[in-house]
Design a protein around this motif. Structure first.
Motif, PDB file in Angstrom:
ATOM      1  N   TYR A  70      51.851  17.929  67.732  1.00 18.36           N
ATOM      2  CA  TYR A  70      51.962  19.275  68.313  1.00 18.36           C
ATOM      3  C   TYR A  70      50.979  20.197  67.622  1.00 18.36           C
ATOM      4  CZ  TYR A  70      53.374  23.958  69.447  1.00 18.36           C
ATOM      5  OH  TYR A  70      53.345  25.267  69.873  1.00 18.36           O
ATOM      6  N   THR A  71      50.263  20.978  68.401  1.00 21.10           N
ATOM      7  CA  THR A  71      49.539  22.156  67.928  1.00 21.10           C
ATOM      8  C   THR A  71      49.656  23.213  69.014  1.00 21.10           C
ATOM      9  OG1 THR A  71      47.390  21.585  68.901  1.00 21.10           O
ATOM     10  CG2 THR A  71      47.827  20.742  66.668  1.00 21.10           C
ATOM     11  N   GLY A 100      49.741  21.706  72.640  1.00 20.00           N
ATOM     12  CA  GLY A 100      51.117  21.581  73.085  1.00 20.00           C
ATOM     13  C   GLY A 100      51.715  20.323  72.490  1.00 20.00           C
ATOM     14  N   ASN A 101      52.778  19.807  73.090  1.00 20.57           N
ATOM     15  CA  ASN A 101      53.392  18.567  72.609  1.00 20.57           C
ATOM     16  C   ASN A 101      52.652  17.364  73.179  1.00 20.57           C
ATOM     17  OD1 ASN A 101      55.946  19.237  71.021  1.00 20.57           O
ATOM     18  ND2 ASN A 101      56.172  20.528  72.839  1.00 20.57           N
ATOM     19  N   THR A 102      52.383  16.404  72.316  1.00 25.27           N
ATOM     20  CA  THR A 102      51.710  15.171  72.722  1.00 25.27           C
ATOM     21  C   THR A 102      52.484  13.988  72.157  1.00 25.27           C
ATOM     22  OG1 THR A 102      50.253  15.185  70.780  1.00 25.27           O
ATOM     23  CG2 THR A 102      49.455  16.310  72.761  1.00 25.27           C
ATOM     24  N   ASN A 124      56.663  23.784  78.601  1.00 27.14           N
ATOM     25  CA  ASN A 124      57.385  24.102  77.368  1.00 27.14           C
ATOM     26  C   ASN A 124      58.900  24.103  77.589  1.00 27.14           C
ATOM     27  OD1 ASN A 124      57.863  24.824  74.736  1.00 27.14           O
ATOM     28  ND2 ASN A 124      57.546  27.009  75.091  1.00 27.14           N
ATOM     29  N   ASN A 160      53.725  10.997  67.544  1.00 26.93           N
ATOM     30  CA  ASN A 160      53.867  12.273  68.251  1.00 26.93           C
ATOM     31  C   ASN A 160      52.955  13.314  67.617  1.00 26.93           C
ATOM     32  OD1 ASN A 160      55.577  12.078  65.907  1.00 26.93           O
ATOM     33  ND2 ASN A 160      56.444  14.065  66.485  1.00 26.93           N
ATOM     34  N   ASP A 197      50.971  17.361  76.845  1.00 29.40           N
ATOM     35  CA  ASP A 197      51.213  18.768  77.156  1.00 29.40           C
ATOM     36  C   ASP A 197      52.095  19.000  78.383  1.00 29.40           C
ATOM     37  OD1 ASP A 197      51.099  21.488  76.819  1.00 29.40           O
ATOM     38  OD2 ASP A 197      49.097  21.712  77.687  1.00 29.40           O
TER      39      ASP A 197
END
Length: 327
Positions: free
Chosen positions: A279-280, A284-286, A307, A277, A304
């Motif tokens: 995140y930046t 976003g979330n990957t 949110n 996993n 991504d």
């Protein structure tokens, strides 16, 4: 004359039947890898293509067959900018959305880092960390807690990379591999060798940098190749481990991949294998996740989603469920 004509027709009919039987008995030709100027094209994840059909001659017997089951509709509510569901063994893409769209990958890029560096150092090799090893770790990075002067095995460092997404552990391993920039260049070359043409590497740890991109397709490819390595598969599937450097000499660390660890309101996915996993603020979330069911392994990549709490894990689970049903 009439006898000669009948004989000719009979002979012709028997010849046609023999030819038809021989043609139908021929195996379908193997698919040669596509080439360009005599070179095999690099592997790419691509939709499944049907086998070359057997020849059908006039009057030939047509065997009965069952029509292919219609493709299932992708699950509703998937908000990710890009995603793929891929068969881990064959590389067949079961379904996708903008699979070659270039997006910031965050720590999912660590899969390419592992593909590049993991085979080089034995797990029991020991590294005493220096200040130079930790120089340049990005502000706000995820860390496993590497300390200057502390001794770590290579296995410790890889657990720091996979379980805690530790950019400090990546920096140490990159320094062992010839330095930060040299490792980034080697990762780029590795991506091209694999045919991952959507990927541009700037930072080995996935920390945001101008021009650094990958795609759902490329990340799935990195995971598939990584899972073929026993060490990669073991590290990316480890839920908990002890790590050197705590008050009592070691401390427990838990994998930040909630789909694997079953933490923070996310249930562990049945049959989950790993992978990574990230995140930046830019990415976003990957997430890349692999799971096995009924002898079949699928890899899902989700990049991504909107949110919402745990959206990347919920969407990955929904896509895996769909992929296993879709076939």
């Amino acid at each position: 004359m009439g006898t000669d004509t009948a004989s000719t027709r009979t002979t012709g009919t028997l010849t046609a039947i023999a030819v038809a039987g021989a043609l139908l008995a021929l195996p379908a030709p193997a698919h040669a890898a596509p080439t360009t100027q005599g070179r095999a094209l690099p592997e790419r994840s691509a939709p499944h293509t049907a086998a070359w059909p057997e020849p059908v001659l006039p009057g030939a017997f047509l065997p009965s067959f069952s029509p292919r089951r219609p493709a299932a509709a992708a699950p509703a509510g998937i908000s990710a900018k890009a995603w793929t569901v891929t068969d881990a063994t064959t590389g067949r893409v079961v379904g996708s959305k903008q699979q070659h769209r270039q997006l910031a990958p965050a720590s999912t890029l660590k899969t390419l880092f592992a593909l590049t560096v993991l085979p080089k150092f034995p797990a029991d090799m020991v590294r005493t960390v220096t200040a130079a090893d930790l120089k340049g770790v990005g502000e706000g990075s995820s860390l496993v807690g590497i300390k200057k002067g502390q001794r770590y095995t290579v296995a410790d460092l890889w657990r720091g990379v996979f379980l805690r997404s530790g950019n400090d552990a990546v920096h140490v391993l990159a320094n062992m591999n010839g330095g930060w920039q040299a490792t980034a260049k080697e990762m780029q070359a590795k991506a091209r060798t694999l045919g991952a043409d959507d990927t541009t590497v700037k930072t080995p740890d996935g920390y945001d940098a101008a021009g650094q991109v990958s795609s759902a397709s490329d990340l799935a490819l990195f995971a598939r190749k990584g899972l073929q390595n026993a060490d990669f598969a073991r590290y990316c599937g480890t839920v908990r481990a002890t790590f050197p450097g705590g008050a009592k000499g070691a401390r427990a660390i838990v994998n930040t991949n909630r789909m694997l660890s079953g933490t923070s309101g996310v249930k562990r996915y049945p049959g989950i294998i790993g992978v990574k996993n990230g995140y930046t603020s830019k990415a976003g979330n990957t997430l890349i996740a692999a799971a096995k069911r009924n002898g079949r392994t699928l890899v899902v990549t989700v990049l991504d989603p909107k949110n919402r709490k745990n959206a990347v894990y919920k969407e990955a689970a929904a896509l895996l469920n769909w992929g296993f049903k879709a076939g």
